[in-house]
Design a protein around this motif. Structure first.
Motif, PDB file in Angstrom:
ATOM      1  N   THR A  76      58.588  37.264  20.151  1.00 36.80           N
ATOM      2  CA  THR A  76      59.250  35.960  20.256  1.00 36.80           C
ATOM      3  C   THR A  76      58.312  34.866  20.760  1.00 36.80           C
ATOM      4  N   GLU A  77      57.144  35.232  21.241  1.00 36.93           N
ATOM      5  CA  GLU A  77      56.217  34.250  21.804  1.00 36.93           C
ATOM      6  C   GLU A  77      55.341  33.639  20.715  1.00 36.93           C
ATOM      7  N   PRO A  78      54.884  32.391  20.918  1.00 36.01           N
ATOM      8  CA  PRO A  78      53.996  31.763  19.936  1.00 36.01           C
ATOM      9  C   PRO A  78      52.735  32.597  19.710  1.00 36.01           C
ATOM     10  N   ILE A  79      52.259  32.577  18.474  1.00 37.05           N
ATOM     11  CA  ILE A  79      51.083  33.351  18.076  1.00 37.05           C
ATOM     12  C   ILE A  79      49.986  32.377  17.679  1.00 37.05           C
ATOM     13  N   GLY A  80      48.814  32.515  18.274  1.00 36.07           N
ATOM     14  CA  GLY A  80      47.699  31.625  17.950  1.00 36.07           C
ATOM     15  C   GLY A  80      46.540  32.381  17.338  1.00 36.07           C
TER      16      GLY A  80
END
Length: 199
Positions: A76-80
């Protein structure tokens, strides 16, 4: 209908919204007496001009914000980084949807403006439709890209006639906001519309 926003931590800085603009700023008691027909929204904490996040391109073009339906595969966390680039290379149409979810995350952190040169058309369209202002990026960035960057950059003070663009944080004062960060946001208003409200 006019709406009067007041935060319990700073009733001297209430904001009266009329459409997309600020009709008045001042002590709650005075504004309420002068505009008795206005709907009143009471909030915990403090009401501020909202935040400028200087990492627009990093958070909206170089980060993938997973769809909740992808949580089992992507979390669910942003992926960079390279992983985000691989997702966008595999399916360029995901950029616009990711940017929409990214804008919602920014709203949940009291962000009402972004800075940095946005180049991707789907991201530019998303920012425009959402009503985010685009500000000037400082010469030196304060650190790594974050939804709650340090230091927090507040927009200029709210004034009568200015766009109704502000945020409310559940903190005791601005020093507490700096200490605890933008994750304390309880509501964000852009163009007079409530675009985020904590559940």
């Amino acid at each position: 209908m006019r709406t009067l926003h007041v935060a319990e931590g700073a009733p001297e800085a209430a904001v009266l919204v009329d459409g997309a603009s600020i009709a008045a700023v001042g002590p709650y008691e005075e504004l309420a007496a002068a505009h008795p027909a206005a709907r009143v929204r009471r909030w915990p904490g403090i009401l501020t001009p909202g935040l400028l996040n200087v990492y627009g391109p990093e958070l909206l073009e170089a980060t993938y914000h997973p769809d909740p339906r992808e949580a089992d595969r992507l979390g669910t966390e942003p992926i960079g980084g390279e992983r985000a680039r691989a997702i966008f290379r595999a399916d360029p149409s995901r950029l616009g949807a990711s940017a929409r979810r990214g804008v919602q995350r920014l709203f949940a952190h009291g962000t009402v403006a972004v800075a940095g040169e946005l180049k991707a058309r789907p991201v530019l369209d998303t920012v425009r439709r959402a009503g985010l202002a685009v500000g000037r990026r400082p010469d030196r960035l304060p650190g790594p890209a974050s939804l709650s960057p340090t230091p927090l950059v507040l927009l200029p003070p709210l004034t009568t006639g200015s766009p109704a663009r502000f945020a409310i944080f559940d903190v005791t004062d601005r020093a507490d906001l700096v200490r605890r960060g933008a994750g304390t946001c309880v509501a964000t208003v852009v163009g007079g519309r409530m675009v985020y409200r904590a559940s």
